[in-house]
Write a protein that holds these residues in place. Structure first.
Motif, mmCIF file in Angstrom:
data_model
loop_
_atom_site.group_PDB
_atom_site.id
_atom_site.type_symbol
_atom_site.label_atom_id
_atom_site.label_comp_id
_atom_site.label_asym_id
_atom_site.label_seq_id
_atom_site.Cartn_x
_atom_site.Cartn_y
_atom_site.Cartn_z
ATOM 1 N N GLU A 24 89.632 23.112 51.912
ATOM 2 C CA GLU A 24 88.923 21.681 52.046
ATOM 3 C C GLU A 24 87.607 21.911 51.166
ATOM 4 N N GLY A 25 87.460 20.967 50.204
ATOM 5 C CA GLY A 25 86.496 20.856 49.119
ATOM 6 C C GLY A 25 86.642 21.439 48.050
ATOM 7 N N GLU A 26 87.976 21.757 47.777
ATOM 8 C CA GLU A 26 88.299 22.468 46.512
ATOM 9 C C GLU A 26 88.216 21.615 45.438
ATOM 10 N N GLY A 27 87.591 21.934 44.245
ATOM 11 C CA GLY A 27 87.427 21.027 43.180
ATOM 12 C C GLY A 27 86.009 20.236 43.197
ATOM 13 N N LYS A 28 85.368 20.100 44.259
ATOM 14 C CA LYS A 28 84.286 19.491 44.578
ATOM 15 C C LYS A 28 82.992 20.434 44.390
ATOM 16 N N PRO A 29 81.634 19.940 43.821
ATOM 17 C CA PRO A 29 80.671 20.745 43.640
ATOM 18 C C PRO A 29 80.038 21.249 45.313
#
Length: 105
Positions: A24-29
């Motif tokens: 979850e949240g991979e690739g997000k800041p």
């Protein structure tokens, strides 16, 4: 073996096994970090995710509401009473902060 080496080995093992993919949240800041010590911020974040709100946070919200009440009562007979409530909340908030700091040290 030091803790740093152990942690790095565990991370490398998880990467090799693909356990760090599609999270979850991979690739997000990364989210903004709360000010203060990392361990306290992590604890607060875990508690928030579990739906548990520390008394310190509840008091902070109550203080904001009471500040608005004081502002609205400015120039009226109720102003002193509203200020007393605000002072009480601020004192309780300071006590909670001090208790947390002492607990973590």
């Amino acid at each position: 073996m030091s803790f740093k080496n152990l942690a790095e080995r565990q991370i490398m093992k998880a990467q090799a096994e693909g356990q760090l993919e599609n999270l979850e949240g991979e690739g997000k800041p990364l989210p903004e970090r709360a000010p203060g010590p990392l361990d306290t911020a992590a604890g607060m974040r875990i508690m928030a995710a579990a739906g548990a709100v520390p008394r310190e946070i509840e008091l902070k919200k109550e203080i904001e509401v009471q500040r608005l009440a004081v502002k609205a009562a400015e120039g009226t007979a109720d102003w002193k009473q509203e200020m007393a409530k605000l002072a009480d909340l601020q004192l309780r908030y300071a006590i909670e902060q001090e208790a947390r700091k002492r607990f973590f040290t």
